[in-house]
Scaffold this motif. Sequence first.
Motif, PDB file in Angstrom:
ATOM      1  N   VAL A  31      36.787   7.165 -27.302  1.00 14.34           N
ATOM      2  CA  VAL A  31      37.919   7.960 -28.124  1.00 14.34           C
ATOM      3  C   VAL A  31      39.043   7.511 -28.007  1.00 14.34           C
ATOM      4  O   VAL A  31      39.464   7.360 -26.819  1.00 14.34           O
ATOM      5  N   LEU A 373      37.127  12.279 -24.103  1.00 11.82           N
ATOM      6  CA  LEU A 373      37.568  13.501 -24.987  1.00 11.82           C
ATOM      7  C   LEU A 373      39.159  12.949 -25.210  1.00 11.82           C
ATOM      8  O   LEU A 373      40.039  12.156 -26.096  1.00 11.82           O
ATOM      9  N   HIS A 409      48.130  16.137 -30.245  1.00  6.88           N
ATOM     10  CA  HIS A 409      46.960  15.627 -30.009  1.00  6.88           C
ATOM     11  C   HIS A 409      45.985  15.569 -29.156  1.00  6.88           C
ATOM     12  O   HIS A 409      44.638  15.902 -29.328  1.00  6.88           O
ATOM     13  N   GLU A 412      44.534  19.227 -29.153  1.00  3.33           N
ATOM     14  CA  GLU A 412      43.303  19.476 -30.022  1.00  3.33           C
ATOM     15  C   GLU A 412      41.833  18.828 -28.943  1.00  3.33           C
ATOM     16  O   GLU A 412      40.735  19.647 -29.603  1.00  3.33           O
ATOM     17  N   ARG A 413      42.096  17.610 -28.406  1.00  2.00           N
ATOM     18  CA  ARG A 413      40.505  16.841 -27.767  1.00  2.00           C
ATOM     19  C   ARG A 413      40.032  17.277 -27.067  1.00  2.00           C
ATOM     20  O   ARG A 413      40.087  17.332 -26.369  1.00  2.00           O
ATOM     21  N   GLY A 416      37.857  20.638 -26.474  1.00  2.00           N
ATOM     22  CA  GLY A 416      36.597  19.687 -26.346  1.00  2.00           C
ATOM     23  C   GLY A 416      36.199  19.739 -24.720  1.00  2.00           C
ATOM     24  O   GLY A 416      35.358  19.378 -24.915  1.00  2.00           O
TER      25      GLY A 416
END
Length: 423
Positions: A31, A373, A409, A412-413, A416
């Motif tokens: 990632v 992630l 950002h 958002e990750r 997970g």
Amino acid sequence: MSTKYAPAQRVANQKQDVWSIINEAAAASPVQPIVNMGQGFFGYNPPQFILDAAKSALDRVECNQYSPTKGRPRLKKAIADAYTPFFGRKLDPETEVTITTGANEGMLSAFMAFIEPGDEVIIFEPFFDQYISNIEMPGGVIRYVPMHPPADGAERTSSAANWTIDFDELEKAFNDKTKMIVLNSPHNPVGKVLSKEELTRIGELCLKYKVIILSDEVYDRLYYVPFTRMATLSPELAQTTLTVGSAGKNFYATGWRVGYLIGPPNLIKYVAAAHTRICYSSVSPLQEAAAIGFEQADKVGFWNAAVKEMKGKMDRFCQVFDELNIPYSIPEGGYFVLANLSKVKLPDGYDFPDHLKDRPRDFKMAWFIIVELGVAAIPPSEFYTDERAHLAEDWMRFAVCKNDDVLEHAKERLRGLKKYMQS
């Protein structure tokens, strides 16, 4: 290899440091790019008035040459003027302030100035990792006192004030060999601001045992609850306290390496003497820029804006933990937040590198979050002794001193994590 080429014990046989482990995980992660919430450097520039001061200083001949070893007179005066209101008396810039190459070198100078082999220094766990080597280099012996996490830290979010000091444990760490104690408030990584009552009790012990206080206050402009400075509690404590500050932390310029110590002349003169032997003088143009920063910060409303901005970033980022029902310690100061990830289950049989097999759970969790992630954070057991690493193994440190788009950002990750959480 000949023993003549053997490294000194102070750097030999060290475990792989946390920073290289995090970088290794980042390189291995599919990632990309990694969202770096690990190291505490700012993701944005200092304010324009500070940048302009630095650029202007580079055009001046005297600012590109050696500064006086104790620091540029303009910077010492600017710091004395800026801190005089907090100390409640006029500070003398010539005898009560010295400039160092970052706060870390300032603390090393303080240890080199006062610690002889066998002298003992008390520090609280978790600790800033540089304290350890800085104390051990002059031969100091460290006595560790834990800051205890909240008992219900895995179940609910609460203030960082709930990380507590057991004062019976603390007093047992004092003895005839105790030369210094290191305080850190606002605290990295906990985010705790030591209360006036806590500082008073610590101060009483230090006066009882005649111990020098090294008060690491590098986040002293970022506090969200009332903040007390140890040196202001009494005239007696003012005479035994060295206050450590950081222009780099204050002005979003950690790479400038401009630090300073404030204290009584009979202590400061020896810190300055040690600093002279370590690196002679500190970087001149950035001292000049920092001086202008202190002179202008109040006039342009910088300090209040900095607190409002950082508190906003903290609140914005921690929304993701509220969403996921992940408990965290609400910081009282600084720009780090500790989240408790005990509800996140690492998959059985996950392929961790061999060098993590014997590390605490938070090291494995940090690796897992980076690889799966793409978010880097720091395992806080790095800031504990092996004996007490278990106190921190469910926690993770995140630095929020980043641009808002980076925070979004990261959030958002981190969402997970939900699929790995125990219900």
